[in-house]
Design an enzyme around this catalytic site. Sequence first.
Site, PDB file in Angstrom:
ATOM      1  N   CYS A   1       4.535  -0.463  13.205  1.00 18.70           N
ATOM      2  CA  CYS A   1       3.052  -0.271  13.774  1.00 18.70           C
ATOM      3  C   CYS A   1       3.204  -1.108  15.084  1.00 18.70           C
ATOM      4  O   CYS A   1       2.266  -1.532  15.630  1.00 18.70           O
ATOM      5  CB  CYS A   1       2.140  -1.274  12.847  1.00 18.70           C
ATOM      6  SG  CYS A   1       2.642  -2.821  12.514  1.00 18.70           S
TER       7      CYS A   1
ATOM      8  N   SER B   1       0.689  -1.095   0.217  1.00 15.17           N
ATOM      9  CA  SER B   1      -0.117  -0.039  -0.075  1.00 15.17           C
ATOM     10  C   SER B   1       0.982   1.200   0.053  1.00 15.17           C
ATOM     11  O   SER B   1       0.592   2.415  -0.784  1.00 15.17           O
ATOM     12  CB  SER B   1      -1.090   0.110   1.163  1.00 15.17           C
ATOM     13  OG  SER B   1      -0.214  -0.055   2.455  1.00 15.17           O
TER      14      SER B   1
END
Length: 761
Positions: free
Chosen positions: A311, A179
């Site tokens: 993350c 992405s």
Amino acid sequence: MGKRSRQRQKNQTPGRDDRDNADWGTGYADIVKENKLFEHYYTELGLVPGGEFEQFMDAMREPLPATIRITGYKSHAKEILHCLKEKYFKDIQEVEIDGQKIEAPQPLCWYPDEQAWHTNMSRKIIRKSPLLEKFHQFLVSETESGNISRQEAVSMIPPLLLKIESHHKILDMCAAPGSKTAQLIEMLHSDMDVPFPEGFVIANDVDNKRCYLLVHQAKRLNSPCIMVVNHDATCIPTLQIESGGKKGSLFYDRILCDVPCSGDGTMRKNIDVWKKWTTSNSLHLHGLQLRIAVRGVEQLAVGGRMVYSTCSLNPIEDEAVIAALLEKSEGALELVDCSADLPGLKWMPGVSSWKLMTKEGHWFADWSEVPSHRRTQIRPTMFPPTEPEKLADMHLERCMRILPHHQNTGGFFVAVLVKKAPMPWNRRYPKLRKDVSSGSAAQTEGSPAASTPADAPRLTESAPVEEEEREGGGPEGDVEEEAPNGASSAQESAAKQDGVCGPPASKKMKLFGYKEDPFVFLTEEDPVFITIQSFYNLAPNFPKLNVLTRTHDGKKRNLYMVSKELRNVLLNNSERMKVINTGVKVWSRNSDGEEFGCPFRLAQEGIYTLQPYIRSRIIRVSVEDIKVLLTQENPYLSKLEDNAHAQAKKLVMGSIVLKYIPNPDNTEDPQCPIQLCGWRGKTSIRAFVPRNERFHYLRLLGVEVFREKQGVGKEGEKEGKEEPGKVAGEEEAAAAAAAVEKEAELDLENGDENASSEPKK
């Protein structure tokens, strides 16, 4: 967003990708969203502002809202945005699901030009609710066409902070599923008038299978400036490029270092993290993350910019890695203040003190407190620097930590580094290979002192290279990276001294995975150009040398194009680099084409790249012409309006370009150029456009094609097929759906689910 550990991925259910599994579906019913160790750990660290910890935990237990990003570089972006605002967003804001009223989607205030939007709906609600079926089909179709990406909000941050320009050479070190890679490609193509930007993106991933997911993501954007490679990021090879007749090392202007991580910032969508989270995950990953980051800054050009992101909210994976990197750089790196780069984004500054906890609950605030039997798992680089002046000079507060409850997002960490000088071990060992002169390397890096070796030393902590076995055998082969002569013993002794900056020991690199077809560039005299040149009347500046195929022998089935700089990379690194995919398809062999004057027909994937060089076989079409071509399978030439009909009659049979140029005086029509591949038959004309792109263009023209899932006939259910259905008030929609279904059947007959079928005579 940062990747979770590879080991965790291997232990998951086969076929399930943690990135895409963002829902609260079946299989998670028994998972309780509680983890006392997690709460205790983050309470003690104090990363969440006082009085907000309960809000933080409540947000972590809520489903992650869906976010979408419009592909900004495409000329269709404004039309897509208009379509979303005026049709879909207005329709869904009146919907109520399970007693919850759906709020109107809102643009992310920190993302430029309203190109990213978030809703209060989870992905599960969008996918499962019959009331949102049209919106869901729109998202799926436009995602496949590359016009939008369903991407988590915090995942969009790193590419924005890289500040990419069209001439930048970019490396994405841990790229799958892609992405953020797609964002990088978009930024390279910000100027649609430049078919071949000077820059390029090399997207790498260690997992061979995930590389193909990466290829799928990248191919949606149809860029000639992307290359997907398969290497361990800790020892990704230094590539060679030719400049001015001399070879030198390739250094990147921008590097995205989005490393594998424990993923505790993803608990809102990856529910299994709740029961699997432990502090051991961070301890196991810290060394890998640091090795990847060091390899990244080694390959960064002086003056270049690298973004490190995870993350994870854990300082062991975040500030500890940045602090160790800055310490080892001896002033060659600087942590950048990005507080003004994304106005509207809420974030917490990085911390300069933290402590470490084992899974048994034992705390250590300093390396000196770690018992000897723990020192193989716990390393000195996991602790903050002990010297106050050194710690202050690092400015760790410039790191950015995004907490979920501040803007209803996932958790995330990001830091931006600028390289001010070559890394210290590069200066000490200026030469590695005899055929690489220090002068050429220095010239490439952009600094007189930047005599960087072709394969720079690694980090002090060594670990085995992760290997992937391919079907029917083991790794394809080994390529051992060389170390400077006489430097080996010095490196090893330096590596044994805890906390001392020194060049790391050399490391083996493995080439593994499936064997790929070769990339063979055509010469200017290649016979295929004889008919192509005359049939399409190619412009004199058409870059023939940038055309390649994937076979040495036999007939060339497809022709691809890459940018000039990627050609340079491919030609000079075929032995040291495992290339999975590159280039964009521009021509496909047509079995019947030779009798029409050219054996190659145009491919829709590369039409926007190729069309600027085509000077014949172009038909100017209107909005009504496009509707006819996309809603009827093989219309007669007479179905076209007079202008297009007259143009078509002048052309002989064969492949054509159907070109729509917007009229600024007629604002009701699409205000973006449209180019379609087609075929001029004896008495008919046809558009060769993949299924989802047909849906896309029809939407731009105001025709909504909706595949009705409800009320499918029993016969259709038995066959497992969905029947196309009508949209209220749109008689053309049924014809469009039927045409698209027919096109899909023909595509499958030709062995390519997403490609156009061969033309009929």
